[in-house]
Every structure is written in structure tokens, then in C-alpha cells.
Design a protein around this motif. Sequence first.
Motif, PDB file in Angstrom:
ATOM      1  N   ALA A  85       0.814  -1.212   0.000  1.00  0.00           N
ATOM      2  CA  ALA A  85       0.000   0.000   0.000  1.00  0.00           C
ATOM      3  C   ALA A  85       0.850   1.265   0.000  1.00  0.00           C
ATOM      4  O   ALA A  85       0.458   2.277  -0.580  1.00  0.00           O
ATOM      5  CB  ALA A  85      -0.938  -0.008   1.213  1.00  0.00           C
ATOM      6  N   ASN A  86       2.026   1.191   0.586  1.00  0.00           N
ATOM      7  CA  ASN A  86       2.864   2.391   0.640  1.00  0.00           C
ATOM      8  C   ASN A  86       3.465   2.751  -0.721  1.00  0.00           C
ATOM      9  O   ASN A  86       3.959   3.857  -0.906  1.00  0.00           O
ATOM     10  CB  ASN A  86       3.965   2.257   1.700  1.00  0.00           C
ATOM     11  CG  ASN A  86       4.960   1.160   1.390  1.00  0.00           C
ATOM     12  OD1 ASN A  86       4.712   0.292   0.561  1.00  0.00           O
ATOM     13  ND2 ASN A  86       6.087   1.192   2.080  1.00  0.00           N
ATOM     14  N   ARG A  87       3.412   1.840  -1.684  1.00  0.00           N
ATOM     15  CA  ARG A  87       3.924   2.130  -3.035  1.00  0.00           C
ATOM     16  C   ARG A  87       2.804   2.215  -4.067  1.00  0.00           C
ATOM     17  O   ARG A  87       2.984   2.794  -5.128  1.00  0.00           O
ATOM     18  CB  ARG A  87       4.930   1.055  -3.451  1.00  0.00           C
ATOM     19  CG  ARG A  87       6.192   1.101  -2.576  1.00  0.00           C
ATOM     20  CD  ARG A  87       7.262   0.155  -3.029  1.00  0.00           C
ATOM     21  NE  ARG A  87       7.681   0.497  -4.385  1.00  0.00           N
ATOM     22  CZ  ARG A  87       8.167  -0.391  -5.237  1.00  0.00           C
ATOM     23  NH1 ARG A  87       8.318  -1.651  -4.882  1.00  0.00           N
ATOM     24  NH2 ARG A  87       8.548  -0.024  -6.437  1.00  0.00           N
ATOM     25  N   TRP A  88       1.679   1.606  -3.778  1.00  0.00           N
ATOM     26  CA  TRP A  88       0.536   1.621  -4.692  1.00  0.00           C
ATOM     27  C   TRP A  88      -0.431   2.688  -4.206  1.00  0.00           C
ATOM     28  O   TRP A  88      -1.342   2.412  -3.428  1.00  0.00           O
ATOM     29  CB  TRP A  88      -0.143   0.267  -4.723  1.00  0.00           C
ATOM     30  CG  TRP A  88       0.615  -0.797  -5.441  1.00  0.00           C
ATOM     31  CD1 TRP A  88       1.928  -0.795  -5.792  1.00  0.00           C
ATOM     32  CD2 TRP A  88       0.096  -2.035  -5.896  1.00  0.00           C
ATOM     33  NE1 TRP A  88       2.254  -1.958  -6.429  1.00  0.00           N
ATOM     34  CE2 TRP A  88       1.144  -2.739  -6.513  1.00  0.00           C
ATOM     35  CE3 TRP A  88      -1.152  -2.628  -5.841  1.00  0.00           C
ATOM     36  CZ2 TRP A  88       0.981  -3.998  -7.069  1.00  0.00           C
ATOM     37  CZ3 TRP A  88      -1.324  -3.881  -6.388  1.00  0.00           C
ATOM     38  CH2 TRP A  88      -0.269  -4.556  -7.004  1.00  0.00           C
ATOM     39  N   LYS A  89      -0.239   3.894  -4.683  1.00  0.00           N
ATOM     40  CA  LYS A  89      -1.030   5.042  -4.227  1.00  0.00           C
ATOM     41  C   LYS A  89      -1.643   5.776  -5.403  1.00  0.00           C
ATOM     42  O   LYS A  89      -1.187   5.639  -6.532  1.00  0.00           O
ATOM     43  CB  LYS A  89      -0.138   6.028  -3.459  1.00  0.00           C
ATOM     44  CG  LYS A  89       0.497   5.479  -2.216  1.00  0.00           C
ATOM     45  CD  LYS A  89       1.399   6.522  -1.593  1.00  0.00           C
ATOM     46  CE  LYS A  89       2.123   5.957  -0.390  1.00  0.00           C
ATOM     47  NZ  LYS A  89       3.033   6.925   0.206  1.00  0.00           N
ATOM     48  N   GLY A  90      -2.651   6.580  -5.093  1.00  0.00           N
ATOM     49  CA  GLY A  90      -3.227   7.512  -6.042  1.00  0.00           C
ATOM     50  C   GLY A  90      -3.534   6.935  -7.406  1.00  0.00           C
ATOM     51  O   GLY A  90      -4.133   5.864  -7.524  1.00  0.00           O
ATOM     52  N   GLU A  91      -3.101   7.662  -8.434  1.00  0.00           N
ATOM     53  CA  GLU A  91      -3.381   7.289  -9.817  1.00  0.00           C
ATOM     54  C   GLU A  91      -2.805   5.911 -10.172  1.00  0.00           C
ATOM     55  O   GLU A  91      -3.416   5.157 -10.928  1.00  0.00           O
ATOM     56  CB  GLU A  91      -2.816   8.353 -10.758  1.00  0.00           C
ATOM     57  CG  GLU A  91      -3.167   8.131 -12.202  1.00  0.00           C
ATOM     58  CD  GLU A  91      -2.650   9.233 -13.099  1.00  0.00           C
ATOM     59  OE1 GLU A  91      -2.054   8.898 -14.142  1.00  0.00           O
ATOM     60  OE2 GLU A  91      -2.842  10.417 -12.752  1.00  0.00           O
ATOM     61  N   ARG A  92      -1.658   5.596  -9.617  1.00  0.00           N
ATOM     62  CA  ARG A  92      -1.062   4.279  -9.910  1.00  0.00           C
ATOM     63  C   ARG A  92      -1.993   3.156  -9.467  1.00  0.00           C
ATOM     64  O   ARG A  92      -2.216   2.194 -10.202  1.00  0.00           O
ATOM     65  CB  ARG A  92       0.297   4.144  -9.231  1.00  0.00           C
ATOM     66  CG  ARG A  92       0.952   2.811  -9.545  1.00  0.00           C
ATOM     67  CD  ARG A  92       2.420   2.792  -9.214  1.00  0.00           C
ATOM     68  NE  ARG A  92       2.989   1.602  -9.807  1.00  0.00           N
ATOM     69  CZ  ARG A  92       3.861   0.836  -9.193  1.00  0.00           C
ATOM     70  NH1 ARG A  92       4.333   1.172  -8.017  1.00  0.00           N
ATOM     71  NH2 ARG A  92       4.330  -0.240  -9.784  1.00  0.00           N
ATOM     72  N   PHE A  93      -2.555   3.283  -8.244  1.00  0.00           N
ATOM     73  CA  PHE A  93      -3.440   2.248  -7.706  1.00  0.00           C
ATOM     74  C   PHE A  93      -4.812   2.273  -8.369  1.00  0.00           C
ATOM     75  O   PHE A  93      -5.387   1.229  -8.627  1.00  0.00           O
ATOM     76  CB  PHE A  93      -3.580   2.413  -6.189  1.00  0.00           C
ATOM     77  CG  PHE A  93      -4.539   1.444  -5.542  1.00  0.00           C
ATOM     78  CD1 PHE A  93      -4.347   0.078  -5.636  1.00  0.00           C
ATOM     79  CD2 PHE A  93      -5.628   1.909  -4.836  1.00  0.00           C
ATOM     80  CE1 PHE A  93      -5.224  -0.822  -5.034  1.00  0.00           C
ATOM     81  CE2 PHE A  93      -6.510   1.022  -4.221  1.00  0.00           C
ATOM     82  CZ  PHE A  93      -6.304  -0.345  -4.331  1.00  0.00           C
ATOM     83  N   ARG A  94      -5.333   3.436  -8.644  1.00  0.00           N
ATOM     84  CA  ARG A  94      -6.711   3.554  -9.124  1.00  0.00           C
ATOM     85  C   ARG A  94      -6.849   3.562 -10.650  1.00  0.00           C
ATOM     86  O   ARG A  94      -7.937   3.346 -11.158  1.00  0.00           O
ATOM     87  CB  ARG A  94      -7.352   4.808  -8.551  1.00  0.00           C
ATOM     88  CG  ARG A  94      -7.320   4.798  -7.038  1.00  0.00           C
ATOM     89  CD  ARG A  94      -8.584   5.279  -6.420  1.00  0.00           C
ATOM     90  NE  ARG A  94      -8.533   5.190  -4.973  1.00  0.00           N
ATOM     91  CZ  ARG A  94      -9.044   4.204  -4.267  1.00  0.00           C
ATOM     92  NH1 ARG A  94      -9.628   3.208  -4.856  1.00  0.00           N
ATOM     93  NH2 ARG A  94      -8.970   4.207  -2.956  1.00  0.00           N
TER      94      ARG A  94
END
Length: 120
Positions: A85-94
Motif C-alpha cells: 500500500a505504501n507504493r501503490w497510491k493515487g493514480e497508480r493504484f486507481r
Amino acid sequence: GAGKAILAHLPETRVRDIVDQYGLPEYTSNTITDVEELFADLDRIRERGFSLNDEEIIRGNRGIAAPVFRNDEEVVGTISISGPANRWKGERFREELPKSVTRSANVVEINIHTGVNEAD
């Protein structure tokens, strides 16, 4: 993520039967434990074409899954990934990672429809 991607494409009565049998146990503070909240999430999954797991099972872990269809209605599996979760954030995750997962699911579907076998 993978389970929700499949549940989103099952009949509501089947999903309710599964929930009745297994419940909605809480694993983290992000776990969906309310059946109406689950159905709202399943609606969003159908609309966007993929599911997100935002630390719902394991704190610090996010997941993305896209259903794989044999035809327009029959889900035969999913393509899913998970990561920190600390690397998969914001636009990258969504946006970015879901596009990759969805493309991969589409490739599998095309191979199912055309009978392509990697071993050939």
C-alpha cells in the motif's frame, strides 16, 4: 480483490447465499462487513470492470483484480495482483495498475474465445 471480481458477476441470490454461509468477517478496519456496502462495491466493480482491495484483508496490502469471461456472462476466473500500500497510491493504484490487469484479463479472454493455447 479476486473474490469480489467474481462475486460482482454472480446473481444477487447466489451472493446472498455465500454471505449467509460464510459471513463477512472483519480482518482490518477497511474490511467490508455490511452486506449493503458489499452490494454497492459490487455495483462499482461491474461499472468500472475491476475490483480494488484497499487493505481489506491484510493491513499494508492492496490488490486489483479483473474478471475473465468465457462469454459475456460467465466468469471463469480473474487476473489479480497485489502489492504494498505504501507504493501503490493515487493514480497508480486507481488507474495505471487496473489498466494493466484489465488488459491481461482481456488477452486471456481472447485466447479462450479463439482456442489459442500457449503450448501450441
